[in-house]
Enzyme design. Sequence first.
Site, PDB file in Angstrom:
ATOM      1  N   VAL A  11       0.779  -1.155   0.076  1.00  0.00           N
ATOM      2  CA  VAL A  11      -0.002   0.137  -0.079  1.00  0.00           C
ATOM      3  C   VAL A  11       0.839   1.304  -0.144  1.00  0.00           C
ATOM      4  O   VAL A  11       0.571   2.069  -0.890  1.00  0.00           O
ATOM      5  CB  VAL A  11      -0.853  -0.012   1.217  1.00  0.00           C
ATOM      6  CG1 VAL A  11      -1.590   1.469   1.482  1.00  0.00           C
ATOM      7  CG2 VAL A  11      -1.985  -1.029   0.877  1.00  0.00           C
ATOM      8  N   GLU A 149      -7.703   2.391   2.539  1.00  0.00           N
ATOM      9  CA  GLU A 149      -7.321   2.213   1.236  1.00  0.00           C
ATOM     10  C   GLU A 149      -8.140   1.017   0.504  1.00  0.00           C
ATOM     11  O   GLU A 149      -8.229  -0.153   1.149  1.00  0.00           O
ATOM     12  CB  GLU A 149      -5.912   2.049   0.984  1.00  0.00           C
ATOM     13  CG  GLU A 149      -5.283   1.674  -0.278  1.00  0.00           C
ATOM     14  CD  GLU A 149      -5.500   2.836  -1.216  1.00  0.00           C
ATOM     15  OE1 GLU A 149      -5.350   4.181  -1.024  1.00  0.00           O
ATOM     16  OE2 GLU A 149      -6.138   2.516  -2.081  1.00  0.00           O
ATOM     17  N   GLU A 153      -4.079  -5.756  -4.835  1.00  0.00           N
ATOM     18  CA  GLU A 153      -2.866  -6.355  -5.237  1.00  0.00           C
ATOM     19  C   GLU A 153      -3.187  -6.792  -6.772  1.00  0.00           C
ATOM     20  O   GLU A 153      -4.040  -7.408  -6.827  1.00  0.00           O
ATOM     21  CB  GLU A 153      -2.217  -7.073  -4.582  1.00  0.00           C
ATOM     22  CG  GLU A 153      -1.656  -6.372  -3.427  1.00  0.00           C
ATOM     23  CD  GLU A 153      -1.033  -7.529  -2.233  1.00  0.00           C
ATOM     24  OE1 GLU A 153      -0.626  -8.624  -2.411  1.00  0.00           O
ATOM     25  OE2 GLU A 153      -1.200  -7.274  -0.885  1.00  0.00           O
ATOM     26  N   PHE A 250     -16.068 -10.694  -8.677  1.00  0.00           N
ATOM     27  CA  PHE A 250     -15.993 -11.544  -7.465  1.00  0.00           C
ATOM     28  C   PHE A 250     -17.155 -12.661  -7.357  1.00  0.00           C
ATOM     29  O   PHE A 250     -17.652 -13.260  -6.208  1.00  0.00           O
ATOM     30  CB  PHE A 250     -16.445 -10.429  -5.960  1.00  0.00           C
ATOM     31  CG  PHE A 250     -15.037  -9.917  -5.529  1.00  0.00           C
ATOM     32  CD1 PHE A 250     -14.401  -8.813  -6.421  1.00  0.00           C
ATOM     33  CD2 PHE A 250     -14.327 -10.221  -4.567  1.00  0.00           C
ATOM     34  CE1 PHE A 250     -13.351  -8.318  -6.398  1.00  0.00           C
ATOM     35  CE2 PHE A 250     -13.215  -9.526  -4.147  1.00  0.00           C
ATOM     36  CZ  PHE A 250     -12.521  -8.641  -4.972  1.00  0.00           C
ATOM     37  N   HIS A 252     -16.554 -15.443  -9.061  1.00  0.00           N
ATOM     38  CA  HIS A 252     -15.759 -16.722  -9.596  1.00  0.00           C
ATOM     39  C   HIS A 252     -15.359 -17.825  -8.655  1.00  0.00           C
ATOM     40  O   HIS A 252     -14.576 -17.298  -7.645  1.00  0.00           O
ATOM     41  CB  HIS A 252     -14.332 -16.191 -10.373  1.00  0.00           C
ATOM     42  CG  HIS A 252     -14.743 -15.198 -11.380  1.00  0.00           C
ATOM     43  ND1 HIS A 252     -15.134 -15.327 -12.488  1.00  0.00           N
ATOM     44  CD2 HIS A 252     -14.654 -13.763 -11.124  1.00  0.00           C
ATOM     45  CE1 HIS A 252     -15.210 -14.077 -13.031  1.00  0.00           C
ATOM     46  NE2 HIS A 252     -14.987 -13.181 -12.426  1.00  0.00           N
ATOM     47  N   GLY A 258      -7.634 -15.680  -0.355  1.00  0.00           N
ATOM     48  CA  GLY A 258      -6.367 -15.440   0.427  1.00  0.00           C
ATOM     49  C   GLY A 258      -6.000 -13.888   0.486  1.00  0.00           C
ATOM     50  O   GLY A 258      -6.482 -13.014   0.393  1.00  0.00           O
ATOM     51  N   CYS A 261      -5.707  -9.225   3.123  1.00  0.00           N
ATOM     52  CA  CYS A 261      -6.546  -8.251   3.525  1.00  0.00           C
ATOM     53  C   CYS A 261      -7.869  -9.156   3.897  1.00  0.00           C
ATOM     54  O   CYS A 261      -8.175  -9.178   5.074  1.00  0.00           O
ATOM     55  CB  CYS A 261      -6.793  -7.237   2.314  1.00  0.00           C
ATOM     56  SG  CYS A 261      -5.649  -6.193   2.418  1.00  0.00           S
ATOM     57  N   ARG A 328       1.025 -14.216   0.883  1.00  0.00           N
ATOM     58  CA  ARG A 328       0.272 -14.395   2.223  1.00  0.00           C
ATOM     59  C   ARG A 328      -1.028 -15.005   2.034  1.00  0.00           C
ATOM     60  O   ARG A 328      -1.841 -14.571   1.320  1.00  0.00           O
ATOM     61  CB  ARG A 328       0.253 -12.848   2.982  1.00  0.00           C
ATOM     62  CG  ARG A 328       1.649 -12.195   3.224  1.00  0.00           C
ATOM     63  CD  ARG A 328       1.503 -10.898   3.863  1.00  0.00           C
ATOM     64  NE  ARG A 328       1.173 -10.110   2.741  1.00  0.00           N
ATOM     65  CZ  ARG A 328       1.187  -8.626   2.996  1.00  0.00           C
ATOM     66  NH1 ARG A 328       1.329  -8.250   4.290  1.00  0.00           N
ATOM     67  NH2 ARG A 328       0.948  -7.741   1.871  1.00  0.00           N
TER      68      ARG A 328
HETATM   69  P1  NAD Z   1       3.161  -4.606   4.101  1.00  0.00           P
HETATM   70  O1  NAD Z   1       3.521  -5.743   5.206  1.00  0.00           O
HETATM   71  O2  NAD Z   1       3.291  -4.860   2.606  1.00  0.00           O
HETATM   72  O3  NAD Z   1       3.896  -3.354   4.316  1.00  0.00           O
HETATM   73  C1  NAD Z   1       3.948  -2.916   5.541  1.00  0.00           C
HETATM   74  C2  NAD Z   1       5.396  -2.012   5.535  1.00  0.00           C
HETATM   75  O4  NAD Z   1       5.490  -1.244   6.896  1.00  0.00           O
HETATM   76  C3  NAD Z   1       6.692  -2.858   5.632  1.00  0.00           C
HETATM   77  O5  NAD Z   1       7.723  -2.325   4.641  1.00  0.00           O
HETATM   78  C4  NAD Z   1       7.210  -2.591   7.206  1.00  0.00           C
HETATM   79  O6  NAD Z   1       8.524  -2.593   7.267  1.00  0.00           O
HETATM   80  C5  NAD Z   1       6.557  -0.985   7.511  1.00  0.00           C
HETATM   81  N1  NAD Z   1       6.645  -0.901   9.003  1.00  0.00           N
HETATM   82  C6  NAD Z   1       6.025  -1.751   9.796  1.00  0.00           C
HETATM   83  N2  NAD Z   1       6.348  -1.199  11.117  1.00  0.00           N
HETATM   84  C7  NAD Z   1       6.765   0.030  10.709  1.00  0.00           C
HETATM   85  C8  NAD Z   1       7.082   1.403  11.512  1.00  0.00           C
HETATM   86  N3  NAD Z   1       6.958   1.351  12.845  1.00  0.00           N
HETATM   87  N4  NAD Z   1       7.518   2.404  10.985  1.00  0.00           N
HETATM   88  C9  NAD Z   1       7.746   2.270   9.774  1.00  0.00           C
HETATM   89  N5  NAD Z   1       7.634   1.378   8.725  1.00  0.00           N
HETATM   90  C10 NAD Z   1       6.690   0.147   9.601  1.00  0.00           C
HETATM   91  O7  NAD Z   1       1.544  -4.323   4.069  1.00  0.00           O
HETATM   92  P2  NAD Z   1       0.522  -3.976   3.353  1.00  0.00           P
HETATM   93  O8  NAD Z   1      -0.078  -4.954   2.445  1.00  0.00           O
HETATM   94  O9  NAD Z   1       1.147  -2.557   2.433  1.00  0.00           O
HETATM   95  O10 NAD Z   1      -0.810  -3.235   3.999  1.00  0.00           O
HETATM   96  C11 NAD Z   1      -0.633  -2.119   4.922  1.00  0.00           C
HETATM   97  C12 NAD Z   1      -1.960  -1.754   5.636  1.00  0.00           C
HETATM   98  O11 NAD Z   1      -2.823  -1.536   4.451  1.00  0.00           O
HETATM   99  C13 NAD Z   1      -2.434  -2.895   5.978  1.00  0.00           C
HETATM  100  O12 NAD Z   1      -3.266  -2.414   7.431  1.00  0.00           O
HETATM  101  C14 NAD Z   1      -3.506  -3.578   5.294  1.00  0.00           C
HETATM  102  O13 NAD Z   1      -4.625  -4.192   5.900  1.00  0.00           O
HETATM  103  C15 NAD Z   1      -3.891  -2.344   4.502  1.00  0.00           C
HETATM  104  N6  NAD Z   1      -4.429  -2.614   3.054  1.00  0.00           N
HETATM  105  C16 NAD Z   1      -3.632  -3.362   2.387  1.00  0.00           C
HETATM  106  C17 NAD Z   1      -4.114  -3.848   0.918  1.00  0.00           C
HETATM  107  C18 NAD Z   1      -3.233  -4.556   0.156  1.00  0.00           C
HETATM  108  O14 NAD Z   1      -3.795  -5.218  -0.722  1.00  0.00           O
HETATM  109  N7  NAD Z   1      -2.195  -5.304   0.530  1.00  0.00           N
HETATM  110  C19 NAD Z   1      -5.092  -3.179   0.289  1.00  0.00           C
HETATM  111  C20 NAD Z   1      -5.701  -2.076   1.318  1.00  0.00           C
HETATM  112  C21 NAD Z   1      -5.442  -1.932   2.526  1.00  0.00           C
END
Ligand code: NAD
Length: 431
Positions: A11, A149, A153, A250, A252, A258, A261, A328
């Site tokens: 994100v 957000e 992905e 959605f 399918h 998985g 999220c 994941r």
């Molecule tokens: P991610 O695990 O890919 O990335 C998280 C990042 O945060 C990592 O690079 C980590 O090193 C960093 N981090 C952790 N603790 C930290 C700190 N104290 N200071 C600075 N950096 C720190 O996670 P993501 O998939 O990007 O998801 C982030 C958030 O967004 C989550 O809450 C998730 O639920 C939400 N979200 C994710 C998606 C998705 O498709 N991945 C979509 C919408 C919302």
Amino acid sequence: MRICMIGTGYVGLVAGAGLADFGNEVTCYDKDSERIKFLMRGGIPIYEIGLGDLMRRNVQKGRLRFSADLKSAVNSSRVVFLAVGTPEGNNGEPDLSDLFEICSEIGRLINDYKVIAIKSTVPVGTYEIIRRRIAENARAAFDIVSNPEFLREGSAVQDFLLPNRIVLGVQSERAAETMREVYRGLYLIETPMVITDNATAEMIKYAANCFLATKISFINEVARLCDHLGADVVTVAKAIGMDGRIGPKFLHPSPGFGGSCLVKDLAGFVSMFEKAGIEPQIPRAVQSINSAQRDLVIIKVKELLGDMRGKRATILGLSFKSNTDDVRNSAALYVVEKLLEEGTEITGYDPAAMDNFKNHFPGITYAENAYAACRDADIAIIMTEWNEFRELDLKVLKTAMRGDALLDPRNIYHPSDARKAGFRYAGFGRG
Ligand code: NAD
């Protein structure tokens, strides 16, 4: 607008680069200093279509940079976005420790008015805990904005640059005005903005993800009935999706959803219901249907091959969905574990996710393409709907194998085409 993006995961990186593309000046910070060094050298740490170009374009224009210096990144910004991970913790609740840790640090650094925008997915009410954490040390005024957000992905760049809507939970007009400026690029093209209170914004994210998960589990359950009654779920889904009240997305059948999220957010939603003393009937049913889908893969493998001891299975697709390297909560992790327990030899192939999968299963065999992966296999199982798996020459694939079983939980092939190529074929819900 000067922005600091905290967290450079799926994100944070996309949002950071996207906000820079809207004309903001963005500094991305992460506590993982190796990741920041890699980004500073021009590295792209995740697989996401279009992300490399978006990042390079904005770095070249001087609007996007990376820093391991939190103090200067925060001090020089008006808006600080929080995009750190909130993985599943105990009892289904998300683990907010990373988020709270960074909030305490940010509090100590606030020297003039800031907007703290929460992009991480957090349970309803978290905005208030964050406000208190920051207020403990802050020396200037700040506002908390809840800005969930919705990117997916696999199409994250497009989703971020052309979103269906922007949701902003705000406490003051000053904060709302600042956020309108941040998203000015979208405002000008009339992207809908839902401006509401913080609790409602946080709830919108959970309700949206739970609804999407419900749609997936609904069609998976219909697929099970189709299998028993001789109906074709692909046609059923197509026809019901033509109804504007239902929509085609959605719908399918799959080995279950998985990723980072839906699984975690559903668990978080269940836990919020429980804490409120309300029975989470739909979310619980969705959870149980979803985990049954993974077992259905194993059941169908055994229907095709019987005892799996000494058999060879090829897993095509290791990521949790196509166009991402993210494994994941990938159904492939579960299926590989179960088949190994049954004494099956496994070969895996994925266009992007093999390195991440190797962290979980270093001991299985990995191949360089789908045909090589299927060499001497008894069964091929298509776990992820990558485009390159839709275009396989099934006759060539069959010839490479020693067996003739093809399991297609994503229904990317027509059963008659697979049978013409000599396969004993099973999809999900194909009657
Ligand atoms: P991610 O695990 O890919 O990335 C998280 C990042 O945060 C990592 O690079 C980590 O090193 C960093 N981090 C952790 N603790 C930290 C700190 N104290 N200071 C600075 N950096 C720190 O996670 P993501 O998939 O990007 O998801 C982030 C958030 O967004 C989550 O809450 C998730 O639920 C939400 N979200 C994710 C998606 C998705 O498709 N991945 C979509 C919408 C919302």
